[in-house]
Design a protein around this motif. Structure first.
Motif, short mmCIF file in Angstrom:
data_model
loop_
_atom_site.label_atom_id
_atom_site.label_comp_id
_atom_site.label_asym_id
_atom_site.label_seq_id
_atom_site.Cartn_x
_atom_site.Cartn_y
_atom_site.Cartn_z
N ALA A 154 0.83 -1.21 0.00
CA ALA A 154 0.00 0.00 0.00
C ALA A 154 0.86 1.26 0.00
O ALA A 154 0.54 2.25 -0.68
N LEU A 155 1.95 1.24 0.73
CA LEU A 155 2.84 2.41 0.78
C LEU A 155 3.50 2.65 -0.58
O LEU A 155 3.63 3.80 -1.03
N GLU A 157 2.15 1.79 -3.38
CA GLU A 157 1.03 2.25 -4.20
C GLU A 157 0.75 3.73 -3.94
O GLU A 157 0.32 4.47 -4.85
N GLY A 158 1.00 4.18 -2.71
CA GLY A 158 0.76 5.57 -2.36
C GLY A 158 1.88 6.52 -2.75
O GLY A 158 1.84 7.70 -2.38
N ASP A 201 4.71 11.68 0.51
CA ASP A 201 3.63 12.55 0.93
C ASP A 201 2.76 11.82 1.96
O ASP A 201 2.08 10.85 1.61
N ALA A 204 -0.95 11.21 0.91
CA ALA A 204 -1.14 10.21 -0.13
C ALA A 204 -0.87 8.80 0.41
O ALA A 204 -1.57 7.84 0.05
N LEU A 205 0.12 8.68 1.28
CA LEU A 205 0.44 7.38 1.86
C LEU A 205 -0.70 6.89 2.76
O LEU A 205 -1.09 5.72 2.70
N ARG A 206 -1.25 7.79 3.57
CA ARG A 206 -2.36 7.40 4.44
C ARG A 206 -3.59 7.02 3.62
O ARG A 206 -4.32 6.07 3.96
N LYS A 207 -3.83 7.75 2.55
CA LYS A 207 -4.98 7.45 1.69
C LYS A 207 -4.84 6.05 1.08
O LYS A 207 -5.81 5.30 0.95
N ALA A 208 -3.61 5.68 0.70
CA ALA A 208 -3.37 4.36 0.12
C ALA A 208 -3.60 3.26 1.16
O ALA A 208 -4.13 2.19 0.83
N ASP A 210 -5.71 3.45 3.66
CA ASP A 210 -7.15 3.37 3.88
C ASP A 210 -7.86 2.65 2.74
O ASP A 210 -8.92 2.04 2.94
N SER A 212 -6.68 0.10 0.97
CA SER A 212 -6.24 -1.29 0.79
C SER A 212 -7.23 -2.27 1.41
O SER A 212 -7.47 -2.25 2.62
#
Length: 255
Positions: A154-155, A157-158, A201, A204-208, A210, A212
């Protein structure tokens, strides 16, 4: 066991002669066998402290510490080689800049910037199910390889520029593996809690994270059984450069 067709005709006779003597002889024979076996096994050493009988966990820990020492030595030698190469290669500024960019992409140099850190941990020893959830099984209470991989994927991906797991930088050939309740990463062994740090960022990392599905599934176990989950933002973090070997053992470059 023989078939009745192979048995001699008539009743089979069994002769019982001096049962006490027979039993005594058997006991002495067994005692002698045990004595000889023990002597051959020990060969003059202390069986309890023989290195060959160390617990597997102790042996793994020894190998992990040795790998850490070798990694530090390799990093030092690689630094000397890089210094000599930069001094003697006579490359142009454009070539030097290109080399630095390739090193950054490969993860072999330090990387600094804003970051997001995710920490996963096993459930407490006395964990019980939250109301409405079934009683936990042993596998429900520990971190699995799939959980760590879900966070790392996920990270990336973000938009993560670089990631480290525990104190090691990940590169393209890194493999996150778990054996039992321990993590084995690039020849070294770690126990929970597991910390994964990504430079990029934070939003963006946190959004990715969330988004997953695998992490959403993990968070259900966090709610049900108390598995550890913590996400922290950092304004400035420096990831170490990867210092291990980059040789391929099970693959070859495409011609």
């Amino acid at each position: 066991m023989s078939n009745s067709a192979d048995s001699p005709p008539g009743p089979v006779r069994r002769t019982f002669r001096h049962p006490v003597r027979v039993l005594t002889a058997a006991v002495f024979a067994l005692a002698g066998l045990i004595f000889v076996t023990s002597a051959n096994t020990a060969k003059g050493t202390n069986i309890r402290t023989d290195a060959s009988l160390l617990k597997l966990s102790d042996l793994i820990q020894q190998r992990s510490e040795k790998n850490a020492d070798l990694e530090e030595s390799t990093s030092s030698v690689r630094g000397d080689i890089d210094s000599l190469a930069q001094r003697d290669n006579g490359s142009t500024k454009a070539e030097a800049a290109r080399l630095k960019e390739l090193e950054r992409a490969a993860g072999t140099t330090e990387l600094s910037g804003r970051a997001l850190a995710v920490t996963l941990n096993d459930a407490p020893p006395n964990a019980t199910a939250s109301p409405g959830y079934p009683d936990p099984q042993p596998n429900d209470l520990v971190i699995h390889q799939q959980d760590l991989q879900a966070v790392v994927n996920a990270l990336w991906e973000g938009g993560a520029q670089g990631i480290k797991v525990m104190d090691q930088r990940l590169i393209s050939t890194s493999a996150v593996r778990c054996v039992g309740n321990t993590l084995i990463l690039q020849g070294r062994v770690y126990s929970p809690p597991y910390k994964i740090t990504a430079v990029g960022d934070p939003g963006a990392l946190r959004k990715a994270l969330d988004a997953s599905p695998a992490i959403q599934n993990y968070l259900l176990y966090v709610k049900a059984y108390g598995l550890g989950w913590k996400v922290d933002e950092h304004r400035a973090v420096t990831l170490p450069g990867y210092s291990g070997t980059v040789d391929l053992h099970y693959a070859e470059p495409v011609e």
